[in-house]
Scaffold this motif. Structure first.
Motif, PDB file in Angstrom:
ATOM      1  N   SER A 299       0.877  -1.165   0.000  1.00  0.00           N
ATOM      2  CA  SER A 299       0.000   0.000   0.000  1.00  0.00           C
ATOM      3  C   SER A 299       0.924   1.227   0.000  1.00  0.00           C
ATOM      4  CB  SER A 299      -0.903  -0.012   1.239  1.00  0.00           C
ATOM      5  OG  SER A 299      -0.105  -0.028   2.407  1.00  0.00           O
TER       6      SER A 299
ATOM      7  N   GLY B  21       1.516  -2.375   3.934  1.00  0.00           N
ATOM      8  CA  GLY B  21       1.322  -3.567   3.127  1.00  0.00           C
ATOM      9  C   GLY B  21       2.336  -4.639   3.488  1.00  0.00           C
TER      10      GLY B  21
ATOM     11  N   GLU C 195      10.033  -3.240   5.766  1.00  0.00           N
ATOM     12  CA  GLU C 195       8.602  -3.231   6.067  1.00  0.00           C
ATOM     13  C   GLU C 195       8.185  -4.611   6.600  1.00  0.00           C
ATOM     14  OE1 GLU C 195       6.314  -1.170   6.373  1.00  0.00           O
ATOM     15  OE2 GLU C 195       4.476  -2.324   6.163  1.00  0.00           O
ATOM     16  N   ASP C 196       7.212  -4.594   7.546  1.00  0.00           N
ATOM     17  CA  ASP C 196       6.768  -5.875   8.114  1.00  0.00           C
ATOM     18  C   ASP C 196       5.907  -6.684   7.127  1.00  0.00           C
ATOM     19  OD1 ASP C 196       4.418  -4.424   8.172  1.00  0.00           O
ATOM     20  OD2 ASP C 196       4.196  -4.426  10.332  1.00  0.00           O
TER      21      ASP C 196
ATOM     22  N   HIS D 141     -11.693   5.611  17.155  1.00  0.00           N
ATOM     23  CA  HIS D 141     -12.174   4.225  17.077  1.00  0.00           C
ATOM     24  C   HIS D 141     -12.116   3.520  18.438  1.00  0.00           C
ATOM     25  CE1 HIS D 141     -11.662   4.460  12.570  1.00  0.00           C
ATOM     26  NE2 HIS D 141     -12.812   3.838  12.683  1.00  0.00           N
TER      27      HIS D 141
ATOM     28  N   CYS E 261      -8.870  -3.915  17.539  1.00  0.00           N
ATOM     29  CA  CYS E 261      -7.923  -4.245  16.457  1.00  0.00           C
ATOM     30  C   CYS E 261      -8.532  -5.287  15.515  1.00  0.00           C
ATOM     31  CB  CYS E 261      -6.622  -4.823  16.996  1.00  0.00           C
ATOM     32  SG  CYS E 261      -5.838  -3.942  18.352  1.00  0.00           S
TER      33      CYS E 261
ATOM     34  N   CYS F  22     -10.978  -4.416  12.458  1.00  0.00           N
ATOM     35  CA  CYS F  22     -10.435  -3.971  11.165  1.00  0.00           C
ATOM     36  C   CYS F  22      -9.473  -4.982  10.550  1.00  0.00           C
ATOM     37  CB  CYS F  22      -9.692  -2.646  11.325  1.00  0.00           C
ATOM     38  SG  CYS F  22     -10.772  -1.283  11.786  1.00  0.00           S
ATOM     39  N   HIS F  23      -8.708  -5.678  11.405  1.00  0.00           N
ATOM     40  CA  HIS F  23      -7.661  -6.561  10.865  1.00  0.00           C
ATOM     41  C   HIS F  23      -8.092  -8.019  10.755  1.00  0.00           C
ATOM     42  CE1 HIS F  23      -4.396  -3.633  10.518  1.00  0.00           C
ATOM     43  NE2 HIS F  23      -4.823  -3.100  11.653  1.00  0.00           N
TER      44      HIS F  23
ATOM     45  N   SER G 276      -2.873  -5.408   6.029  1.00  0.00           N
ATOM     46  CA  SER G 276      -3.355  -4.038   5.889  1.00  0.00           C
ATOM     47  C   SER G 276      -4.829  -4.050   5.484  1.00  0.00           C
ATOM     48  CB  SER G 276      -2.553  -3.305   4.807  1.00  0.00           C
ATOM     49  OG  SER G 276      -3.275  -2.155   4.394  1.00  0.00           O
TER      50      SER G 276
ATOM     51  N   GLN H  86      -2.880   9.893   6.269  1.00  0.00           N
ATOM     52  CA  GLN H  86      -1.505   9.359   6.212  1.00  0.00           C
ATOM     53  C   GLN H  86      -0.563  10.338   5.529  1.00  0.00           C
ATOM     54  OE1 GLN H  86      -2.054   5.423   4.412  1.00  0.00           O
ATOM     55  NE2 GLN H  86      -1.787   4.499   6.438  1.00  0.00           N
TER      56      GLN H  86
ATOM     57  N   ASN I 217       2.985   1.330  12.963  1.00  0.00           N
ATOM     58  CA  ASN I 217       2.932   0.972  11.547  1.00  0.00           C
ATOM     59  C   ASN I 217       1.745   1.508  10.734  1.00  0.00           C
ATOM     60  OD1 ASN I 217       5.291  -0.793  10.748  1.00  0.00           O
ATOM     61  ND2 ASN I 217       4.711  -1.755  12.673  1.00  0.00           N
TER      62      ASN I 217
ATOM     63  N   HIS J 207      -4.069   5.072  13.080  1.00  0.00           N
ATOM     64  CA  HIS J 207      -4.659   4.524  14.303  1.00  0.00           C
ATOM     65  C   HIS J 207      -5.104   5.608  15.270  1.00  0.00           C
ATOM     66  CE1 HIS J 207      -2.396   0.500  13.601  1.00  0.00           C
ATOM     67  NE2 HIS J 207      -3.641   0.398  13.194  1.00  0.00           N
TER      68      HIS J 207
HETATM   69  C1  HEC Z   1     -10.406   1.339  12.448  1.00  0.00           C
HETATM   70  C2  HEC Z   1      -9.619   0.288  11.863  1.00  0.00           C
HETATM   71  C3  HEC Z   1      -8.342  -0.142  12.526  1.00  0.00           C
HETATM   72  C4  HEC Z   1      -8.169  -0.528  13.848  1.00  0.00           C
HETATM   73  C5  HEC Z   1      -9.206  -0.593  14.929  1.00  0.00           C
HETATM   74  C6  HEC Z   1      -6.788  -0.910  13.963  1.00  0.00           C
HETATM   75  N1  HEC Z   1      -6.144  -0.770  12.772  1.00  0.00           N
HETATM   76 FE1  HEC Z   1      -4.238  -1.279  12.368  1.00  0.00          FE
HETATM   77  N2  HEC Z   1      -4.376  -0.382  10.566  1.00  0.00           N
HETATM   78  C7  HEC Z   1      -5.517   0.163  10.015  1.00  0.00           C
HETATM   79  C8  HEC Z   1      -5.179   0.838   8.772  1.00  0.00           C
HETATM   80  C9  HEC Z   1      -6.127   1.552   7.837  1.00  0.00           C
HETATM   81  C10 HEC Z   1      -3.784   0.694   8.603  1.00  0.00           C
HETATM   82  C11 HEC Z   1      -2.883   1.257   7.490  1.00  0.00           C
HETATM   83  C12 HEC Z   1      -2.581   0.200   6.493  1.00  0.00           C
HETATM   84  C13 HEC Z   1      -1.726   0.684   5.358  1.00  0.00           C
HETATM   85  O1  HEC Z   1      -1.151   1.765   5.412  1.00  0.00           O
HETATM   86  O2  HEC Z   1      -1.615  -0.099   4.392  1.00  0.00           O
HETATM   87  C14 HEC Z   1      -3.332  -0.110   9.728  1.00  0.00           C
HETATM   88  C15 HEC Z   1      -2.021  -0.580   9.877  1.00  0.00           C
HETATM   89  C16 HEC Z   1      -1.626  -1.500  10.841  1.00  0.00           C
HETATM   90  C17 HEC Z   1      -0.374  -2.208  10.844  1.00  0.00           C
HETATM   91  C18 HEC Z   1       0.656  -2.159   9.723  1.00  0.00           C
HETATM   92  C19 HEC Z   1       0.106  -2.925   8.556  1.00  0.00           C
HETATM   93  C20 HEC Z   1       0.988  -2.962   7.361  1.00  0.00           C
HETATM   94  O3  HEC Z   1       0.450  -2.997   6.260  1.00  0.00           O
HETATM   95  O4  HEC Z   1       2.203  -2.977   7.509  1.00  0.00           O
HETATM   96  C21 HEC Z   1      -0.334  -2.968  11.984  1.00  0.00           C
HETATM   97  C22 HEC Z   1       0.784  -3.867  12.428  1.00  0.00           C
HETATM   98  C23 HEC Z   1      -1.571  -2.713  12.687  1.00  0.00           C
HETATM   99  N3  HEC Z   1      -2.333  -1.843  11.968  1.00  0.00           N
HETATM  100  C24 HEC Z   1      -1.900  -3.278  13.917  1.00  0.00           C
HETATM  101  C25 HEC Z   1      -3.024  -2.882  14.660  1.00  0.00           C
HETATM  102  C26 HEC Z   1      -3.226  -3.182  16.051  1.00  0.00           C
HETATM  103  C27 HEC Z   1      -2.313  -4.021  16.893  1.00  0.00           C
HETATM  104  C28 HEC Z   1      -4.410  -2.599  16.412  1.00  0.00           C
HETATM  105  C29 HEC Z   1      -5.029  -2.501  17.778  1.00  0.00           C
HETATM  106  C30 HEC Z   1      -4.158  -2.045  18.844  1.00  0.00           C
HETATM  107  C31 HEC Z   1      -4.959  -1.966  15.225  1.00  0.00           C
HETATM  108  N4  HEC Z   1      -4.080  -2.134  14.201  1.00  0.00           N
HETATM  109  C32 HEC Z   1      -6.202  -1.340  15.150  1.00  0.00           C
HETATM  110  C33 HEC Z   1      -6.788   0.073  10.559  1.00  0.00           C
HETATM  111  C34 HEC Z   1      -7.056  -0.275  11.873  1.00  0.00           C
END
Ligand code: HEC
Ligand code: HEC
Ligand code: HEC
Ligand code: HEC
Length: 425
Positions: A75, A79, A107-108, A279, A286, A289-290, A308, A335, A391, A396
């Motif tokens: 992304s 990504g 990148e992870d 959120h 977490c 969304c994930h 992602s 972002q 990340n 977030h």
């Molecule tokens: C409301 C939705 C949402 C929630 C809730 C959320 N995330 Fe995310 N997260 C995202 C989005 C959107 C990205 C950005 C992805 C990108 O840039 O490609 C992201 C990115 C990430 C990434 C990096 C992913 C990558 O592509 O490298 C990690 C690791 C992550 N989140 C962990 C967590 C954790 C742990 C939690 C809870 C503590 C959490 N997220 C809560 C939406 C969310």
């Protein structure tokens, strides 16, 4: 008279039946998942490290989990493609000069790659402690139980390797007997206790976030034994973490020529998300969304293809937002704003480093001012890194990310001016 006797008897019978039913329900609820009708095809041993054994009982979760190995989509800022952050932003080699992240910072990727990636990184050397395996393997819960975390952490990475053969797996998040979500990392258990919190009383929705905090957090290696510790006893926001490190006087490395005692932030997704994000305040976890719900015929389950959410936004955001295009466009805008602000912070940090290096080389420099500049350098970079190492490129918790970066830029510019004043005197 007769009628009232009948009523009495009927009431008594109903009460007895109700009590009996309640008893049965409590009994059933306390039974292992298998007994509750989730098909028990095989008995899974406690802390079983091999995810394929769990997969016999839970084929949908296992097959989606395995997808994390092959994901390779990039992304804009994240990504699963393992691009090099150092090539993308050469200023990072300056900011991390004198420590391992200036050599290798990729990148992870997905959970199934965790073990292969930690073994491949150039950041590992012959002195690396076993602690570095803490977030990489489903063998850990059993090892922490048999050898204890003190022993685990002080064993060399190279010596611990023989005991570790599985990447992250079911045992890192679930208790085999009940399939409930659990805290498996002793460092998380201790960090929560230090704040007076008992995770066994948390709600299911809370656990859908806390289970990720087994690994997606800031941590450091305390003392000679490199004991895995989360710096949370004063609280989990960046200022409280900074205050913790101030008090302990800990440093990850000393910045060459500037002689600043530095802290490297790890990946504080949990701390950033829970610091009052929209959120989090709305009760979103977490996993919402994930790990959104997915259908396979009549079965509805949580996808274990953690990645992602921008790769599958209809599933990841669509459960709550009707206009998925609008909210994903918002992610892009947020972002970019955070990335631009972060870039300005990096310029300020590089300028501060140059000024402190020059002052350190000047034997006539005012040492009190120079130390003040170093303290500000440490605090500014800790804050910048909190946002950079988290990340989501600010998504977030956009307000918090921008607040932290503003403070970091201000501290870095102050450090620069004070260092220049130190030499002028
Ligand atoms: C409301 C939705 C949402 C929630 C809730 C959320 N995330 Fe995310 N997260 C995202 C989005 C959107 C990205 C950005 C992805 C990108 O840039 O490609 C992201 C990115 C990430 C990434 C990096 C992913 C990558 O592509 O490298 C990690 C690791 C992550 N989140 C962990 C967590 C954790 C742990 C939690 C809870 C503590 C959490 N997220 C809560 C939406 C969310
Ligand atoms: C990174 C943590 C994590 C790992 C690793 C993990 N799970 Fe899960 N799992 C979750 C979360 C979070 C949920 C949602 C739980 C809830 O809603 O109560 C879940 C839910 C489940 C459920 C309940 C039904 C559902 O789909 O919501 C089953 C069964 C399950 N997982 C099986 C597995 C199996 C089998 C593995 C290994 C192949 C595995 N899990 C690995 C975090 C994990
Ligand atoms: C046992 C430790 C552990 C747990 C628990 C864990 N993660 Fe991870 N996670 C990692 C590691 C390590 C990586 C990086 C793996 C790599 O790059 O090889 C990662 C990577 C990720 C990524 C990036 C995937 C990609 O394709 O870029 C996301 C998103 C993510 N985790 C979200 C979560 C969420 C959400 C939870 C809780 C449901 C969770 N993780 C629980 C250790 C963990
Ligand atoms: C479990 C439900 C849920 C999921 C899943 C979810 N959101 Fe949200 N989102 C909310 C709630 C609730 C709010 C707050 C709404 C409000 O206050 O008006 C919100 C607000 C937002 C906002 C406005 C934030 C602000 O500060 O004004 C954006 C942007 C957003 N979400 C993007 C996303 C994206 C992108 C995803 C998918 C990666 C996502 N959301 C997934 C529930 C969710």
């Amino acid at each position: 008279m007769k009628q009232s006797t009948t009523t009495w008897i009927l009431t008594a019978v109903i009460i007895v039946l109700a009590v009996a039913l309640a008893g049965v329900l409590v009994f059933v609820k306390n039974q292992p998942a298998q007994v509750r009708g989730i098909p028990a095809l095989t008995v899974i041993q406690a802390m079983e490290p091999d995810s394929s054994k769990w997969g016999v009982n839970f084929p949908n979760q296992y097959s989606t989990f395995k997808l994390t190995e092959g994901n390779n989509t990039r992304s804009t800022y994240g990504g699963s493609n393992q691009f090099s952050h150092l090539e993308e932003d050469p200023r990072l080699t300056i900011l991390f000069a004198g420590m391992a992240f200036s050599k290798d910072y990729n990148e992870d990727r997905g959970h199934m790659n965790a073990l292969a990636d930690v073994r491949a990184t150039k950041r590992i050397n012959e002195k690396t402690p076993g602690t570095c395996y803490s977030c990489k393997s489903s063998d850990n819960p059993a090892l922490w139980t048999s050898m204890g975390m003190v022993e685990f952490d002080k064993t060399l990475f190279s010596d611990l390797s023989q005991h570790i053969s599985n990447p992250i797996g079911c045992a890192n998040c679930h208790e085999a007997e009940t399939m409930r979500l659990v805290v498996t990392n002793p460092a998380l258990d201790e960090a929560l206790k230090a704040q007076g919190k008992d995770w066994t009383t948390f709600t299911r929705q809370e656990m859908r976030t806390v289970v990720c905090a087994n690994c997606h957090v800031e941590y450091y290696f305390a003392g000679e034994g490199k004991y895995l510790t989360f710096p949370w006893s004063k609280g989990t926001n960046v200022d409280q973490i900074d205050a913790y490190y101030d008090e302990t006087g800990f440093k990850d490395w000393e910045y060459p020529e500037a002689l600043t005692p530095m802290i490297k932030m790890q990946h504080p997704e949990y701390e950033m998300f829970t610091a009052g994000s929209t959120h989090y305040n709305a009760g979103v976890a977490c996993a919402d969304c994930h790990m959104p719900y997915t259908r396979d015929g009549s079965a509805k389950f949580s996808t274990h293809d953690v990645k992602s959410p921008l790769i599958n936004p209809d599933a990841a955001c669509g459960a709550c937002h009707t206009d998925v295009k609008y909210v994903t466009d918002r992610v892009g805008i947020i972002q970019k704003q955070v990335a631009d602000t972060m870039s300005a912070t990096e310029d300020a940090l590089v300028a501060a480093i140059e000024a402190i290096k020059a002052a350190s080389a000047d034997s006539n420099a005012d040492q009190t001012l120079l130390n003040e500049a170093r303290t500000l350098h440490r605090k500014a970079q800790l804050r910048w890194d909190f946002v950079a190492a988290e990340n989501s490129m600010g998504f977030h918790n956009p307000e918090e990310a921008l607040r932290i970066l503003a403070a970091a830029t201000d501290m870095a510019r102050q450090a620069q001016i004070i260092a220049m004043t130190a030499t002028a005197k």
